[in-house]
Design an enzyme around this catalytic site. Sequence first.
Site, PDB file in Angstrom:
ATOM      1  N   ARG A  60      15.836   4.335   1.578  1.00 53.37           N
ATOM      2  CA  ARG A  60      14.358   4.781   1.023  1.00 53.37           C
ATOM      3  C   ARG A  60      13.905   4.100  -0.256  1.00 53.37           C
ATOM      4  NH1 ARG A  60      13.844  10.074  -0.193  1.00 53.37           N
ATOM      5  NH2 ARG A  60      15.154  10.737   1.162  1.00 53.37           N
ATOM      6  N   TYR A 113     -12.223   1.293   1.210  1.00 52.11           N
ATOM      7  CA  TYR A 113     -11.899   1.367   2.665  1.00 52.11           C
ATOM      8  C   TYR A 113     -11.793   2.728   3.012  1.00 52.11           C
ATOM      9  CZ  TYR A 113      -8.238   1.739   6.611  1.00 52.11           C
ATOM     10  OH  TYR A 113      -7.477   1.965   7.442  1.00 52.11           O
ATOM     11  N   ASP A 185      -7.352  -3.080  -5.539  1.00 53.96           N
ATOM     12  CA  ASP A 185      -6.776  -3.242  -4.151  1.00 53.96           C
ATOM     13  C   ASP A 185      -7.333  -4.615  -3.940  1.00 53.96           C
ATOM     14  OD1 ASP A 185      -6.729  -3.681  -1.388  1.00 53.96           O
ATOM     15  OD2 ASP A 185      -7.123  -1.776  -0.939  1.00 53.96           O
ATOM     16  N   LYS A 210      -2.492  -7.348   6.330  1.00 51.83           N
ATOM     17  CA  LYS A 210      -3.743  -8.149   6.428  1.00 51.83           C
ATOM     18  C   LYS A 210      -3.166  -9.764   6.320  1.00 51.83           C
ATOM     19  CE  LYS A 210      -5.973  -4.454   7.378  1.00 51.83           C
ATOM     20  NZ  LYS A 210      -5.372  -3.598   6.933  1.00 51.83           N
TER      21      LYS A 210
HETATM   22  C1  3LM Z   1      -9.434  -2.260   8.216  1.00 48.88           C
HETATM   23  N1  3LM Z   1      -7.654  -1.654   6.596  1.00 48.88           N
HETATM   24  O1  3LM Z   1      -9.627  -2.596   9.371  1.00 48.88           O
HETATM   25  P1  3LM Z   1      -2.929  -0.334   5.929  1.00 48.88           P
HETATM   26  N2  3LM Z   1      -6.891  -1.418   1.564  1.00 48.88           N
HETATM   27  C2  3LM Z   1      -7.586  -2.199   2.208  1.00 48.88           C
HETATM   28  C3  3LM Z   1      -7.704  -2.278   3.624  1.00 48.88           C
HETATM   29  O2  3LM Z   1      -8.599  -2.997   4.450  1.00 48.88           O
HETATM   30  C4  3LM Z   1      -6.694  -1.199   4.295  1.00 48.88           C
HETATM   31  C5  3LM Z   1      -5.873  -0.805   3.732  1.00 48.88           C
HETATM   32  C6  3LM Z   1      -6.135  -0.742   2.354  1.00 48.88           C
HETATM   33  C7  3LM Z   1      -8.376  -1.862   7.897  1.00 48.88           C
HETATM   34  C8  3LM Z   1      -7.359  -1.007   8.598  1.00 48.88           C
HETATM   35  S1  3LM Z   1      -8.567   0.660  10.010  1.00 48.88           S
HETATM   36  C9  3LM Z   1      -8.064   1.922  11.027  1.00 48.88           C
HETATM   37  C10 3LM Z   1      -7.627  -0.810  10.097  1.00 48.88           C
HETATM   38  C11 3LM Z   1      -8.786  -2.930   1.652  1.00 48.88           C
HETATM   39  C12 3LM Z   1      -6.716  -1.400   5.950  1.00 48.88           C
HETATM   40  C13 3LM Z   1      -4.832   0.178   4.372  1.00 48.88           C
HETATM   41  O3  3LM Z   1      -2.152   1.214   5.431  1.00 48.88           O
HETATM   42  O4  3LM Z   1      -1.787  -1.520   5.966  1.00 48.88           O
HETATM   43  O5  3LM Z   1      -3.674  -0.207   7.391  1.00 48.88           O
HETATM   44  O6  3LM Z   1      -3.827  -0.843   4.661  1.00 48.88           O
HETATM   45  O7  3LM Z   1     -10.233  -2.588   7.098  1.00 48.88           O
END
Ligand code: 3LM
Length: 414
Positions: A60, A113, A185, A210
């Site tokens: 962890r 987001y 971000d 991503k």
């Molecule tokens: C999306 N976004 O489709 P994860 N910061 C940004 C993001 O775009 C995202 C996160 C953090 C998308 C995910 S929506 C259900 C699917 C700018 C994620 C969060 O926890 O790795 O998904 O990241 O825009």
Amino acid sequence: MKSPHETHFATLAIHAAYDAKQNQGALTPPIHVSSTYAFDTVEQGGAAFQGENDRFIYARLGSPSQQILEQRLAQLEQAEAALATASGMGAITATMWSMVKPGDEIIADLSLYGCTFSFLEHGLKSFGIKITYLNLSDPQNLVDHISDQTKLVYSETPSNPNMRLIDIEALSLICHQHDCKLMIDNTYCTPYLQNPLTLGADLVVHSATKYLGGHGDLIAGIVAGSHADIDHIRMFGLKDMTGAVISGFDVSLLLRGLKTLHVRMDRHCENAQKVAEYLNQSTHVKHTFYPGLENFPQKNLAAKQMRDTGGMIAFELNASREQSAQFVNSLKMILCAVSLGDAETLIQHPASMTHSTYTEEELLAHLISPTLIRLSVGLEHIDDIIADIHQAFESVFDAASGNCFSDNGLAISA
Ligand code: 3LM
């Protein structure tokens, strides 16, 4: 090898923090599945817990391959240190839990987001943290509002889903006149296109799900910053608050994805520029938001802080919400899916999908048009991407009105 700052990005993305020759020649570091690590003595274990040696303790808190990933990403973001997490939300939540306490204020940009907004609005707020949303594209709004209560300023740039930028350098100067950290971000840009820390930010987070992973086959997050901040986030936000540790398998996939990040990003940018130009001159499109377009309102800011204009586009059709949905449903190759930064071109309707946690009023207050469409331009051949958009326009809008597109030099048959 030269020092990190003298070595080019592409080389770091492939080699940083790992020497195959020290590992029996294995080009790919092993996947560590061990949950715990043995010590020679109780004293050695005790010293590890006190941070007095660099022994691994328990998965962890990190593992050897995770450390390679973290050191590589720290070098790419030009940070002292980085921490990998189980998701982008894992990085955002572990960081925010570590930086504020009840009574403090977080100022966030208006456009975020959807799950980040939800965490602030429905999570941290109920734990006594004051959350204020400002239009941070105008730094004066921060000057007018920031106070000694403000401990964190948070923004995406470009923002998800509407492509607004904030001036990282200008905001960092304002934050640093107060006892306040700037957290950016950087998911849309990746460290290949933008390095928020070199522009003055204190913390940078990514959804590594991503572009960093790049193949839609993992969920992961990254936070990078100073040694002191990353140690604190690891030993409190991650260890005690979220427990959102990255798996060894995802570490391996992410290290693999990173090796081609620069090559993929160049093509994402090249394809997105052409798609944006195509959309921008279509009579079916009301607005196209892409930093590489001449009519993009923050074009100069993009040129100042981004090395290229990225793979994400937002646009609104000259159409009703129903027709906009019909357009998305008429695409044949482009996939209707959330997430972004994959080889496949992905399209989605934020108001119905990624930002559906917002009420109608919240969407408008946060500058997210209910008819906005988000496009993550992939790595397919540019002609095939544009041809698919073209045929979807034709199927939705009256084909009898003829070819609505001026000649853009791309081979599209009407
Ligand atoms: C999306 N976004 O489709 P994860 N910061 C940004 C993001 O775009 C995202 C996160 C953090 C998308 C995910 S929506 C259900 C699917 C700018 C994620 C969060 O926890 O790795 O998904 O990241 O825009």
